[in-house]
Design an enzyme around this catalytic site. Sequence first.
Site, PDB file in Angstrom:
ATOM      1  N   CYS A   1       1.057  -1.574   0.267  1.00 55.10           N
ATOM      2  CA  CYS A   1       0.256  -0.044   0.211  1.00 55.10           C
ATOM      3  C   CYS A   1       0.890   1.025   0.465  1.00 55.10           C
ATOM      4  O   CYS A   1       1.498   1.267   0.222  1.00 55.10           O
ATOM      5  CB  CYS A   1      -1.110  -0.330   1.163  1.00 55.10           C
ATOM      6  SG  CYS A   1      -2.010   1.219   1.290  1.00 55.10           S
TER       7      CYS A   1
ATOM      8  N   ASP B   1      -6.461  -2.906  11.040  1.00 54.88           N
ATOM      9  CA  ASP B   1      -5.775  -2.052  11.359  1.00 54.88           C
ATOM     10  C   ASP B   1      -5.900  -1.472  12.790  1.00 54.88           C
ATOM     11  O   ASP B   1      -5.819  -1.676  13.615  1.00 54.88           O
ATOM     12  CB  ASP B   1      -5.258  -1.180  10.335  1.00 54.88           C
ATOM     13  CG  ASP B   1      -4.483  -0.418   9.612  1.00 54.88           C
ATOM     14  OD1 ASP B   1      -2.907  -1.288  10.415  1.00 54.88           O
ATOM     15  OD2 ASP B   1      -4.436   0.133   8.466  1.00 54.88           O
TER      16      ASP B   1
END
Length: 248
Positions: free
Chosen positions: A7, A159
């Site tokens: 990412c 996360d």
Amino acid sequence: MTWIKICGITNLEDAQAAVEAGADALGFVFYEKSPRNTDPEVARAIIEKIPESVEKVGVFVDALGEEEVRIANHAWLTALQRHLFLEMRPHDNKLYAMGCYWRPPKNYTCISTKMLFENEDGVAAMTQNLLRVSEQILAAPGGDRKRVLDALISAVFLDSGSIQQPGGTGKVFDWQRVLPMVDALRDRIKIVIAGGLNSSNVEECINLLHPWGVDVSSGVEEKPGKKDPKKIRAFVKAVREADRRSAS
């Protein structure tokens, strides 16, 4: 094999390094406050040169539906990743109709474990909520309901981010605390682990949680927004070695 997403891609060089290393997906952040924020035009120029087999994930924080559709279509995104902890704004639900997109995107939901852990029953409550929603989808009449579930909730990302810093924190959360959640959802919803992963700890994460996927950003960077090809290769190698060991 464990699905791997790199990412915070901001340039073609980093994207190509991730693809060459064997990443399954690239993440493009469309959030102005992030040091990894990118412009839809830049993302499109990168995506044009990336193999079709690699997923192109747009990461959104508190975006309006209209904005997501516009960016997804312009940049040719194949998946949308949304952070769950921010306030939902009213928008025209018709914009989420599959026909609005250049192709129906996968839908990834990112959940802040920090916020889950702030409530003693947060993990259990979220687990039951996801099980209830998935059960409702699977119980609906007509068609291949499992396929519908995969389309609406393609995966859930766990996360360590917060409202102040939604992602790219470089911090690991307590994996043990989400183990019951991952186990309960394993046969129903795909789980991706993010937050503080790197080549040194990703095998431990995989061995404990056996997630469907892993997501890394700061753990493979030289600095925010610029990746390190060696770290990318080391990360992918560590994941694949963990896969091989678990299969043997």
